[in-house]
Motif scaffolding. Structure first.
Motif, PDB file in Angstrom:
ATOM      1  N   GLU A   1       0.835  -1.209   0.000  1.00 33.38           N
ATOM      2  CA  GLU A   1       0.000   0.000   0.000  1.00 33.38           C
ATOM      3  C   GLU A   1       0.871   1.260   0.000  1.00 33.38           C
ATOM      4  N   GLU A   2       1.966   1.197   0.750  1.00 30.07           N
ATOM      5  CA  GLU A   2       2.893   2.336   0.797  1.00 30.07           C
ATOM      6  C   GLU A   2       3.448   2.631  -0.603  1.00 30.07           C
ATOM      7  N   SER A   3       3.906   1.585  -1.309  1.00 31.12           N
ATOM      8  CA  SER A   3       4.451   1.786  -2.664  1.00 31.12           C
ATOM      9  C   SER A   3       3.372   2.336  -3.594  1.00 31.12           C
ATOM     10  N   TYR A   4       2.174   1.773  -3.468  1.00 28.52           N
ATOM     11  CA  TYR A   4       1.070   2.218  -4.319  1.00 28.52           C
ATOM     12  C   TYR A   4       0.750   3.693  -4.085  1.00 28.52           C
ATOM     13  N   LEU A   5       0.689   4.075  -2.821  1.00 34.22           N
ATOM     14  CA  LEU A   5       0.365   5.474  -2.499  1.00 34.22           C
ATOM     15  C   LEU A   5       1.463   6.417  -3.001  1.00 34.22           C
ATOM     16  N   LEU A   6       2.731   6.008  -2.826  1.00 35.62           N
ATOM     17  CA  LEU A   6       3.835   6.851  -3.324  1.00 35.62           C
ATOM     18  C   LEU A   6       3.757   6.994  -4.845  1.00 35.62           C
ATOM     19  N   GLN A   7       3.434   5.873  -5.498  1.00 34.01           N
ATOM     20  CA  GLN A   7       3.278   5.883  -6.959  1.00 34.01           C
ATOM     21  C   GLN A   7       2.192   6.875  -7.381  1.00 34.01           C
ATOM     22  N   GLN A   8       1.067   6.843  -6.677  1.00 36.30           N
ATOM     23  CA  GLN A   8      -0.041   7.752  -7.004  1.00 36.30           C
ATOM     24  C   GLN A   8       0.345   9.213  -6.763  1.00 36.30           C
ATOM     25  N   VAL A   9       1.035   9.463  -5.645  1.00 36.62           N
ATOM     26  CA  VAL A   9       1.467  10.836  -5.328  1.00 36.62           C
ATOM     27  C   VAL A   9       2.347  11.368  -6.455  1.00 36.62           C
ATOM     28  N   TYR A  10       3.300  10.544  -6.903  1.00 36.76           N
ATOM     29  CA  TYR A  10       4.261  11.023  -7.911  1.00 36.76           C
ATOM     30  C   TYR A  10       3.690  10.974  -9.335  1.00 36.76           C
TER      31      TYR A  10
END
Ligand SMILES: O=C(O)CCC(=O)C(=O)O
Ligand SMILES: [Fe+2]
Length: 234
Positions: free
Chosen positions: A34-43
């Motif tokens: 979830e952390e990777s996914y959220l970072l991906q969405q932010v960037y």
């Protein structure tokens, strides 16, 4: 939905007792995926979503809070999921979060001591991504003795260690009275000034190096209006 008092009961295990009321610290609130996914969405967000400030940059989602009311904008699904997940813990007194601030701090960046103010329901919840940080707390200037110099150092009270993937919830005195900030430094030393050491699974004496941290500050803005037309009126 679960009965609110059941949720409150379950939340008790996450209260940090070394701090004024009320701090909840939930380690591993989200998974690494979830952390990777959220970072991906932010960037992945459009470049125009970013506002560069001194010492950090941010994305504002949900609308701009305003004393006359926030003109609500749709929160994207990838953030809305977490608005609902956090709200279902009872964090906003039964209301659902409708505002998310994404802050990005590069190593050595931070945010000056401040209050979040009266435009939000007095609860702030934060998911951390990518790196830990120390959130530092201060007494407000007005509450100090007049003969004591009111330096930041004098007003400093204690810190919270917020690790990546954790959820931090601050309310009551922690929201209403104390100021919070992040010192612009590269490294943190764990001392007894860090009041959630054991809850965060850390050892005193440990030195932690910061990396880029992205935080999702999830809040509820109670006053929402339908149209911008009213904003100009006295
Ligand atoms: O990044 C954080 O955890 C704190 C952010 C903050 O205090 C704010 O945006 O008001
Ligand atoms: Fe804040």
């Amino acid at each position: 939905m679960e009965h609110p008092t059941c949720v409150v009961e379950e939340m008790k295990q996450f209260v940090i007792h070394g701090a004024p009321s009320t701090v909840y610290y939930i380690p591993d609130f989200i998974s690494e995926d979830e952390e990777s996914y959220l970072l991906q969405q932010v960037y992945k967000s459009p470049k125009t979503k970013w506002t560069q400030l001194s010492g950090r940059r941010l994305q504002n989602w949900g609308g701009l809070p305003h004393p006359k009311g926030m003109v609500a904008e749709k929160i994207p699904d990838w953030l809305h999921t977490y608005c609902e997940k956090i709200s279902s813990l009872g964090a906003f007194g039964g209301k659902t979060a409708n505002h998310v601030l994404v802050n990005e701090y590069k190593q050595g960046e931070g945010i000056m001591p401040h209050e979040d103010g009266p435009l939000y329901h007095p609860t702030v919840t934060t998911i951390s991504l990518g790196s830990h940080t120390f959130l530092d707390f201060y007494t407000p200037v007005s509450s100090m003795e007049n003969d004591a110099p009111q330096t930041e150092e004098n007003r400093y009270l204690f810190s919270l260690l917020v690790k990546p993937r954790s959820l931090l919830i601050l309310q009551d005195e922690m929201y209403q009275r104390l100021l919070h900030g992040i010192r612009p430094c590269d490294q943190d030393t764990l001392t007894d000034k860090v009041v959630n050491l054991s809850a965060a699974g850390a050892m005193p004496g440990e030195i932690m190096t910061r990396d880029t941290r992205v935080s999702l500050t999830v809040r509820h803005v109670p006053k929402v209006i339908k149209t911008k037309l009213f904003l100009g009126r006295k």
